[in-house]
Design a protein around this motif. Structure first.
Motif, PDB file in Angstrom:
ATOM      1  N   THR A 118      -0.308   6.882   2.144  1.00  0.00           N
ATOM      2  CA  THR A 118      -1.122   7.558   1.737  1.00  0.00           C
ATOM      3  C   THR A 118      -2.432   6.877   2.553  1.00  0.00           C
ATOM      4  O   THR A 118      -3.551   7.013   2.888  1.00  0.00           O
ATOM      5  N   GLU A 119      -2.349   5.539   1.430  1.00  0.00           N
ATOM      6  CA  GLU A 119      -3.402   4.035   1.931  1.00  0.00           C
ATOM      7  C   GLU A 119      -3.123   3.615   3.367  1.00  0.00           C
ATOM      8  O   GLU A 119      -4.385   3.638   4.104  1.00  0.00           O
TER       9      GLU A 119
ATOM     10  N   THR B 155      -4.232   6.404   5.799  1.00  0.00           N
ATOM     11  CA  THR B 155      -5.954   6.922   5.823  1.00  0.00           C
ATOM     12  C   THR B 155      -6.327   5.270   6.901  1.00  0.00           C
ATOM     13  O   THR B 155      -7.723   5.392   7.704  1.00  0.00           O
ATOM     14  N   ALA B 156      -5.874   4.301   6.979  1.00  0.00           N
ATOM     15  CA  ALA B 156      -6.742   3.024   7.100  1.00  0.00           C
ATOM     16  C   ALA B 156      -6.313   3.215   8.926  1.00  0.00           C
ATOM     17  O   ALA B 156      -7.748   2.559   9.719  1.00  0.00           O
TER      18      ALA B 156
ATOM     19  N   PRO C  47       0.382  -0.931  -0.111  1.00  0.00           N
ATOM     20  CA  PRO C  47       0.199  -0.179  -0.500  1.00  0.00           C
ATOM     21  C   PRO C  47       0.915   1.298  -0.026  1.00  0.00           C
ATOM     22  O   PRO C  47       2.002   1.374   0.319  1.00  0.00           O
ATOM     23  N   THR C  48       0.404   2.513  -0.538  1.00  0.00           N
ATOM     24  CA  THR C  48       0.385   3.387  -0.377  1.00  0.00           C
ATOM     25  C   THR C  48       1.117   4.177   1.039  1.00  0.00           C
ATOM     26  O   THR C  48      -0.026   3.428   1.885  1.00  0.00           O
TER      27      THR C  48
END
Length: 99
Positions: free
Chosen positions: A54-55, A58-59, A51-52
């Protein structure tokens, strides 16, 4: 014999040559305390589907960790820093032996 006391000024100069740059470095904010001194939890994880940053952040926000800091450390690894997370079960009193 070696004249240690007579060469004390050289020793003082050598000591100052090492000490003064170190003090300047500290004064300019060179020491950043790590998680060992600030408290918290650090993970270095690698996922099959990377995942990035940012992802992942966010999680973590959705899971209740808005203060989490996520950064990529290379090799497909992500480093995640959060406040202390109690991963171990709470300590309970040992049962008393029956008599």
């Amino acid at each position: 014999m070696y004249d240690i006391v007579g060469k004390r000024n050289w020793y003082f100069a050598f000591s100052a040559l090492i000490t003064i740059p170190g003090l300047i470095f500290i004064a300019l904010g060179g020491l950043k305390p790590s998680v060992d001194y600030t408290g918290g939890t650090v993970w270095q994880v690698r996922y099959a589907d990377v995942p990035t940053v940012t992802e992942m952040h966010t999680a973590l926000v959705q899971l209740g960790y808005p203060e989490a800091v996520v950064r990529s450390v290379g090799g497909g690894f992500l480093e995640i820093r959060t406040r202390p997370i109690g991963l171990l079960p709470a300590v309970t009193a040992a049962p008393l032996p029956s008599q």
